[in-house]
Scaffold this active site. Structure first.
Site, PDB file in Angstrom:
ATOM      1  N   ASP A  68      49.745  35.657  39.449  1.00  0.00           N
ATOM      2  CA  ASP A  68      48.381  35.141  39.419  1.00  0.00           C
ATOM      3  C   ASP A  68      47.482  36.219  39.999  1.00  0.00           C
ATOM      4  O   ASP A  68      47.850  36.908  40.951  1.00  0.00           O
ATOM      5  CB  ASP A  68      48.265  33.848  40.224  1.00  0.00           C
ATOM      6  CG  ASP A  68      47.008  33.089  39.845  1.00  0.00           C
ATOM      7  OD1 ASP A  68      46.853  32.743  38.661  1.00  0.00           O
ATOM      8  OD2 ASP A  68      46.153  32.865  40.728  1.00  0.00           O
ATOM      9  N   THR A  69      46.318  36.380  39.376  1.00  0.00           N
ATOM     10  CA  THR A  69      45.396  37.435  39.792  1.00  0.00           C
ATOM     11  C   THR A  69      44.016  36.846  40.009  1.00  0.00           C
ATOM     12  O   THR A  69      43.594  35.957  39.272  1.00  0.00           O
ATOM     13  CB  THR A  69      45.318  38.514  38.691  1.00  0.00           C
ATOM     14  OG1 THR A  69      46.590  39.142  38.574  1.00  0.00           O
ATOM     15  CG2 THR A  69      44.277  39.581  39.019  1.00  0.00           C
ATOM     16  N   PHE A 148      41.334  43.944  29.446  1.00  0.00           N
ATOM     17  CA  PHE A 148      40.921  42.562  29.228  1.00  0.00           C
ATOM     18  C   PHE A 148      40.161  42.060  30.455  1.00  0.00           C
ATOM     19  O   PHE A 148      39.991  42.781  31.429  1.00  0.00           O
ATOM     20  CB  PHE A 148      42.149  41.678  28.940  1.00  0.00           C
ATOM     21  CG  PHE A 148      43.096  41.527  30.100  1.00  0.00           C
ATOM     22  CD1 PHE A 148      43.979  42.538  30.431  1.00  0.00           C
ATOM     23  CD2 PHE A 148      43.107  40.363  30.860  1.00  0.00           C
ATOM     24  CE1 PHE A 148      44.848  42.394  31.499  1.00  0.00           C
ATOM     25  CE2 PHE A 148      43.981  40.206  31.927  1.00  0.00           C
ATOM     26  CZ  PHE A 148      44.849  41.236  32.247  1.00  0.00           C
ATOM     27  N   LYS A 171      45.818  52.800  34.247  1.00  0.00           N
ATOM     28  CA  LYS A 171      45.575  51.473  34.847  1.00  0.00           C
ATOM     29  C   LYS A 171      46.853  50.958  35.514  1.00  0.00           C
ATOM     30  O   LYS A 171      46.816  50.493  36.649  1.00  0.00           O
ATOM     31  CB  LYS A 171      45.073  50.475  33.796  1.00  0.00           C
ATOM     32  CG  LYS A 171      44.766  49.107  34.432  1.00  0.00           C
ATOM     33  CD  LYS A 171      44.321  48.011  33.492  1.00  0.00           C
ATOM     34  CE  LYS A 171      44.201  46.701  34.261  1.00  0.00           C
ATOM     35  NZ  LYS A 171      44.014  45.517  33.417  1.00  0.00           N
TER      36      LYS A 171
HETATM   37  P1  IMP Z   1      44.884  34.584  35.791  1.00  0.00           P
HETATM   38  O1  IMP Z   1      45.761  35.319  36.732  1.00  0.00           O
HETATM   39  O2  IMP Z   1      45.442  34.564  34.398  1.00  0.00           O
HETATM   40  O3  IMP Z   1      44.500  33.221  36.310  1.00  0.00           O
HETATM   41  O4  IMP Z   1      43.573  35.463  35.628  1.00  0.00           O
HETATM   42  C1  IMP Z   1      42.425  35.258  36.369  1.00  0.00           C
HETATM   43  C2  IMP Z   1      41.250  35.948  35.732  1.00  0.00           C
HETATM   44  O5  IMP Z   1      41.232  37.310  36.100  1.00  0.00           O
HETATM   45  C3  IMP Z   1      41.160  35.913  34.208  1.00  0.00           C
HETATM   46  O6  IMP Z   1      39.820  35.783  33.854  1.00  0.00           O
HETATM   47  C4  IMP Z   1      41.683  37.256  33.798  1.00  0.00           C
HETATM   48  O7  IMP Z   1      41.114  37.679  32.572  1.00  0.00           O
HETATM   49  C5  IMP Z   1      41.213  38.120  34.948  1.00  0.00           C
HETATM   50  N1  IMP Z   1      42.146  39.217  35.156  1.00  0.00           N
HETATM   51  C6  IMP Z   1      43.457  39.135  35.507  1.00  0.00           C
HETATM   52  N2  IMP Z   1      43.997  40.365  35.567  1.00  0.00           N
HETATM   53  C7  IMP Z   1      43.002  41.226  35.231  1.00  0.00           C
HETATM   54  C8  IMP Z   1      42.960  42.639  35.076  1.00  0.00           C
HETATM   55  O8  IMP Z   1      43.935  43.361  35.257  1.00  0.00           O
HETATM   56  N3  IMP Z   1      41.766  43.151  34.719  1.00  0.00           N
HETATM   57  C9  IMP Z   1      40.654  42.397  34.504  1.00  0.00           C
HETATM   58  N4  IMP Z   1      40.654  41.082  34.608  1.00  0.00           N
HETATM   59  C10 IMP Z   1      41.822  40.504  34.967  1.00  0.00           C
END
Ligand code: IMP
Length: 192
Positions: A68-69, A148, A171
């Site tokens: 999760d990010t 993305f 990246k």
């Molecule tokens: P999730 O981890 O899929 O919940 O992502 C959370 C949000 O952060 C989403 O809008 C993703 O598009 C964005 N996100 C996650 N990883 C990256 C990245 O490496 N670069 C840019 N946006 C990211």
């Protein structure tokens, strides 16, 4: 070793596969017949990562990992954080999310931010977590068309270009996800 990567995001699968190479036999959710949008209802990035891995354990009883990010912006009290995907609404639209973030930052001089990733690994009965952070800043206009999410407005520390302008190898070398996944790989090499 067979490991399920619990994500429905094809961009994440691509980035993580580039890092893992042929080291492990990675199965996607599609490979195991899981078509569910796995719930992420916890209050922290760690909690959401663990929740996604635990879902696979509960429903498929397989070794797996998830990630999760969140994008944490200092002048916005570390928001959007866990709300990064749906910052501008349930449609989870990247353009709308970036536009809202740029609007909310328009009168701020401190534009520092960081991406934070937590990888949760479930291996043979135990859950482990690995964190990766990439510091940088949010610029005023979108630049680049690689990557993305928020990539077009994020410039990592020590660079002039956004993540969307840098090539994918660069990246992966410096990113939050790259750092967390390299910790995961080191752990798996020692423990499998
Ligand atoms: P999730 O981890 O899929 O919940 O992502 C959370 C949000 O952060 C989403 O809008 C993703 O598009 C964005 N996100 C996650 N990883 C990256 C990245 O490496 N670069 C840019 N946006 C990211």
């Amino acid at each position: 070793m067979k490991l399920v990567f619990a994500t429905g995001n094809p961009n994440k699968v691509m980035e993580v596969n580039d890092l893992l190479g042929d080291l492990f036999d990675i199965q996607s959710l599609k490979d195991i017949g899981c078509q569910v949008d796995i719930p992420e209802t916890q209050a922290t990035i760690e909690g959401n990562a663990i929740q996604k891995a635990q879902y696979i354990v509960d429903h498929y009883a397989m070794n797996c990992f998830s990630e999760d990010t969140g994008l944490e912006v200092k002048a916005l009290n570390n928001e959007p954080g866990i709300y990064s995907a749906r910052y501008a609404g349930a449609a989870k639209n990247a353009e709308d999310n970036m536009n809202l973030l740029l609007k909310n930052l328009s009168d701020q001089t401190d534009r520092s931010a960081q991406f934070r990733t937590v990888v949760a690994l479930y291996l043979n009965g135990n859950m482990h977590t690995f964190e990766g952070i990439c510091k940088g800043k949010i610029i005023e206009q979108k630049k680049g068309d690689h990557g993305f999410g928020y990539d077009p407005i994020f410039v990592p520390e020590g660079y002039e270009q956004t993540f969307a302008e840098l090539d994918k190898t660069t990246k992966n070398e410096i990113s939050h996800r790259g750092k967390a996944v390299r910790k995961l790989i080191a752990f798996l090499k020692e423990n499998s």
